[in-house]
Design a protein around this motif. Structure first.
Motif, PDB file in Angstrom:
ATOM      1  N   ARG A   1       5.513  -5.653   6.752  1.00  0.00           N
ATOM      2  CA  ARG A   1       6.721  -5.417   5.943  1.00  0.00           C
ATOM      3  C   ARG A   1       6.414  -4.595   4.689  1.00  0.00           C
ATOM      4  N   TYR A   2       5.231  -4.787   4.108  1.00  0.00           N
ATOM      5  CA  TYR A   2       4.857  -4.024   2.914  1.00  0.00           C
ATOM      6  C   TYR A   2       4.290  -2.656   3.291  1.00  0.00           C
ATOM      7  N   PHE A   3       3.568  -2.598   4.381  1.00  0.00           N
ATOM      8  CA  PHE A   3       3.022  -1.327   4.860  1.00  0.00           C
ATOM      9  C   PHE A   3       4.159  -0.334   5.115  1.00  0.00           C
TER      10      PHE A   3
ATOM     11  N   LYS B   1       7.736   1.797  -1.856  1.00  0.00           N
ATOM     12  CA  LYS B   1       6.983   0.805  -2.629  1.00  0.00           C
ATOM     13  C   LYS B   1       5.939   1.546  -3.441  1.00  0.00           C
ATOM     14  N   THR B   2       6.055   1.476  -4.763  1.00  0.00           N
ATOM     15  CA  THR B   2       5.151   2.223  -5.639  1.00  0.00           C
ATOM     16  C   THR B   2       4.202   1.324  -6.426  1.00  0.00           C
ATOM     17  N   ILE B   3       4.359   0.005  -6.279  1.00  0.00           N
ATOM     18  CA  ILE B   3       3.496  -0.958  -6.956  1.00  0.00           C
ATOM     19  C   ILE B   3       2.981  -1.951  -5.919  1.00  0.00           C
TER      20      ILE B   3
ATOM     21  N   PHE C   1      -4.577   1.786   3.138  1.00  0.00           N
ATOM     22  CA  PHE C   1      -3.938   0.545   3.565  1.00  0.00           C
ATOM     23  C   PHE C   1      -3.914   0.509   5.085  1.00  0.00           C
ATOM     24  N   ARG C   2      -4.288  -0.631   5.648  1.00  0.00           N
ATOM     25  CA  ARG C   2      -4.297  -0.846   7.089  1.00  0.00           C
ATOM     26  C   ARG C   2      -3.494  -2.085   7.431  1.00  0.00           C
TER      27      ARG C   2
ATOM     28  N   ARG D   1      -2.428   4.231   6.031  1.00  0.00           N
ATOM     29  CA  ARG D   1      -1.863   5.237   5.123  1.00  0.00           C
ATOM     30  C   ARG D   1      -2.707   5.251   3.866  1.00  0.00           C
ATOM     31  N   ASP D   2      -2.969   6.451   3.379  1.00  0.00           N
ATOM     32  CA  ASP D   2      -3.745   6.619   2.159  1.00  0.00           C
ATOM     33  C   ASP D   2      -2.821   6.807   0.972  1.00  0.00           C
TER      34      ASP D   2
END
Length: 118
Positions: free
Chosen positions: A16-18, A26-28, A48-49, A57-58
């Motif tokens: 959900r956060y990815f 989502k910037t934080i 992030f994995r 995603r980097d």
């Protein structure tokens, strides 16, 4: 295009956060102050994995800020920046499911991020 010169870190995210990060919404990112994150700095890159998948995603770390509690963190950063799809109360409940009180006692971190091109 943003130039980067920092170190590469790999961190897991729930789906959900990815998805919010991958969409640029989502910037934080929120974490507790684990020892392995003590030297996280502006200019570092986080990959992030989603655990158990090849999806990643980097992002570029733009800022790292510490807070004593998740409540102070949400008040300082604004809930819409942390998770634009949940209320402040929902975010507190979700983050405390992930990080119980003994983890929150380590202190909390916000990591301001910028999505990098794939």
């Amino acid at each position: 295009m943003t130039e980067t010169t920092g170190r590469l870190r790999e961190l897991n995210l729930y789906r959900r956060y990815f998805d919010l990060v991958a969409a640029g919404e989502k910037t934080i990112e929120v974490r507790v102050k684990y020892p392995h994150l003590e030297d996280l700095a502006t200019g570092d890159i986080i990959r992030f994995r989603i655990k158990g998948t090849d999806e990643s995603r980097d992002v570029l770390v733009k800022r790292v800020t510490g807070y004593r509690t998740f409540e102070e963190l949400l008040d300082g950063e604004g809930p819409a920046n942390v998770n634009p799809s949940s209320t402040r109360e929902q975010q507190l409940a979700h983050v405390r499911e992930i990080y119980p009180a003994e983890k929150e006692a380590l202190g909390t971190l916000t990591i301001e991020i910028e999505l990098l091109p794939q």
